[in-house]
Design a protein around this motif. Structure first.
Motif, PDB file in Angstrom:
ATOM      1  N   GLY A   1       0.812  -1.209   0.000  1.00 27.24           N
ATOM      2  CA  GLY A   1       0.000   0.000   0.000  1.00 27.24           C
ATOM      3  C   GLY A   1       0.842   1.254   0.000  1.00 27.24           C
ATOM      4  N   CYS A   2       1.941   1.233   0.750  1.00 33.42           N
ATOM      5  CA  CYS A   2       2.844   2.388   0.790  1.00 33.42           C
ATOM      6  C   CYS A   2       3.421   2.665  -0.597  1.00 33.42           C
ATOM      7  N   ARG A   3       3.687   1.595  -1.340  1.00 33.30           N
ATOM      8  CA  ARG A   3       4.242   1.774  -2.682  1.00 33.30           C
ATOM      9  C   ARG A   3       3.216   2.328  -3.665  1.00 33.30           C
ATOM     10  N   PHE A   4       2.044   1.714  -3.701  1.00 32.62           N
ATOM     11  CA  PHE A   4       1.075   2.086  -4.726  1.00 32.62           C
ATOM     12  C   PHE A   4       0.264   3.328  -4.369  1.00 32.62           C
ATOM     13  N   GLY A  50       3.758   5.958  -3.361  1.00 26.15           N
ATOM     14  CA  GLY A  50       4.873   5.992  -4.299  1.00 26.15           C
ATOM     15  C   GLY A  50       6.225   5.692  -3.683  1.00 26.15           C
ATOM     16  N   VAL A  51       6.245   4.960  -2.567  1.00 31.29           N
ATOM     17  CA  VAL A  51       7.511   4.635  -1.905  1.00 31.29           C
ATOM     18  C   VAL A  51       8.023   3.294  -2.435  1.00 31.29           C
ATOM     19  N   ARG A  52       9.087   3.358  -3.232  1.00 34.89           N
ATOM     20  CA  ARG A  52       9.723   2.154  -3.765  1.00 34.89           C
ATOM     21  C   ARG A  52      10.953   1.818  -2.904  1.00 34.89           C
ATOM     22  N   TYR A  53      11.523   0.647  -3.112  1.00 35.29           N
ATOM     23  CA  TYR A  53      12.723   0.311  -2.348  1.00 35.29           C
ATOM     24  C   TYR A  53      13.641  -0.600  -3.153  1.00 35.29           C
ATOM     25  N   GLN A  54      14.895  -0.578  -2.768  1.00 30.95           N
ATOM     26  CA  GLN A  54      15.889  -1.494  -3.317  1.00 30.95           C
ATOM     27  C   GLN A  54      16.733  -2.024  -2.156  1.00 30.95           C
ATOM     28  N   VAL A  55      17.188  -3.271  -2.293  1.00 27.63           N
ATOM     29  CA  VAL A  55      17.995  -3.893  -1.260  1.00 27.63           C
ATOM     30  C   VAL A  55      19.354  -4.254  -1.844  1.00 27.63           C
ATOM     31  N   GLN A  56      20.390  -3.813  -1.191  1.00 36.01           N
ATOM     32  CA  GLN A  56      21.758  -4.130  -1.593  1.00 36.01           C
ATOM     33  C   GLN A  56      22.404  -4.999  -0.517  1.00 36.01           C
TER      34      GLN A  56
END
Length: 247
Positions: free
Chosen positions: A54-57, A60-66
């Motif tokens: 829900g936070c993403r859609f 608009g909060v996207r994330y990446q994991v390194q």
């Protein structure tokens, strides 16, 4: 994005969480009568996936994991930077093992969310009773790790404003020295999108950076925490340079 639009999207996100957490918490409480341990953890924390989605859609909060390859195969104590509610919700959805959070017991009183959390293998402590709290962390942390869980503790103790640094406490590294479990430092710049004590959630990219595990053998807890602190704070400046540009 205007502040009005951000506020509207944030309100919709809060409503989304409220509308979904109540039925899922009830389902989890009923399920806990029949299942416990790892199955209950994955069942209950599925709601966190709903919240992060829900936070993403909505916001608009996207994330990446390194650095996922740095996660160990054996017992581990995760020691992340803490800037936001976002990572509290996200980590159980990102990690391959059930997580055992160490947190203040007052959170158990939150309606529905806290009640469901109370049924999971977590370590809830009374911060006003430090000796008793540490004994609980040591005893339950070791027991839960023996069951295959990873312990997760925020070494700064509370959410820290973007670009700032809190006091790193040695609870996590004391547990590592006592149990022999490796510590895993984690940097996360979630305050770019979801600052602490803020209603507004803004769109953007959250980066989670996982450091290499550090073995506690032959180390002192304070020395080990200084290494964790140095790695996290240096990594924060790499993944969020704008927040530290004036320092």
């Amino acid at each position: 994005m205007s502040k009005f639009i951000a506020a509207l999207r944030s309100l919709l996100f809060v409503l989304w969480m409220a509308a979904t957490v109540i039925p899922w918490a009830v389902f989890s409480l009923v399920a806990s009568i029949f299942i416990r341990g790892t199955p209950l953890f994955w069942f209950t924390t599925f709601w966190l996936r709903i919240a992060i989605t829900g936070c993403r859609f909505i916001c608009g909060v996207r994330y990446q994991v390194q650095g996922m390859e740095n996660l160990p195969d054996g017992p581990a104590i995760l020691l992340p930077k803490h800037q936001s509610t976002w990572e509290t919700f996200a980590f159980p959805t990102l990690m391959p093992r059930p997580l055992c959070y160490v947190f203040k017991r007052e959170l158990l009183y939150i309606p529905f969310f806290g009640w469901a959390m109370a049924r999971l293998d977590m370590v809830h402590i009374d911060r006003s009773k430090r000796t008793e709290a540490w004994s609980r962390v040591a005893e339950q942390g070791q027991r839960f790790m023996a069951q295959g869980n990873w312990v997760i503790m925020f070494p700064e103790g509370t959410r820290i404003a973007r670009g700032q640094q809190g006091t790193y406490k040695t609870g996590g590294t004391r547990l590592a020295v006592a149990t022999g479990a490796s510590v895993v430092p984690i940097a996360v710049n979630s305050a770019r999108c979801w600052p602490r004590k803020s209603f507004l959630v803004r769109p953007g990219l959250v980066t989670v950076s996982i450091g290499k595990p550090i073995a506690p053998a032959g180390r002192q807890a304070d020395e080990l925490m200084r290494e964790v602190e140095a790695w996290i704070e240096a990594e924060m400046r790499r993944i969020d340079p704008e927040a530290y540009s004036t320092q």
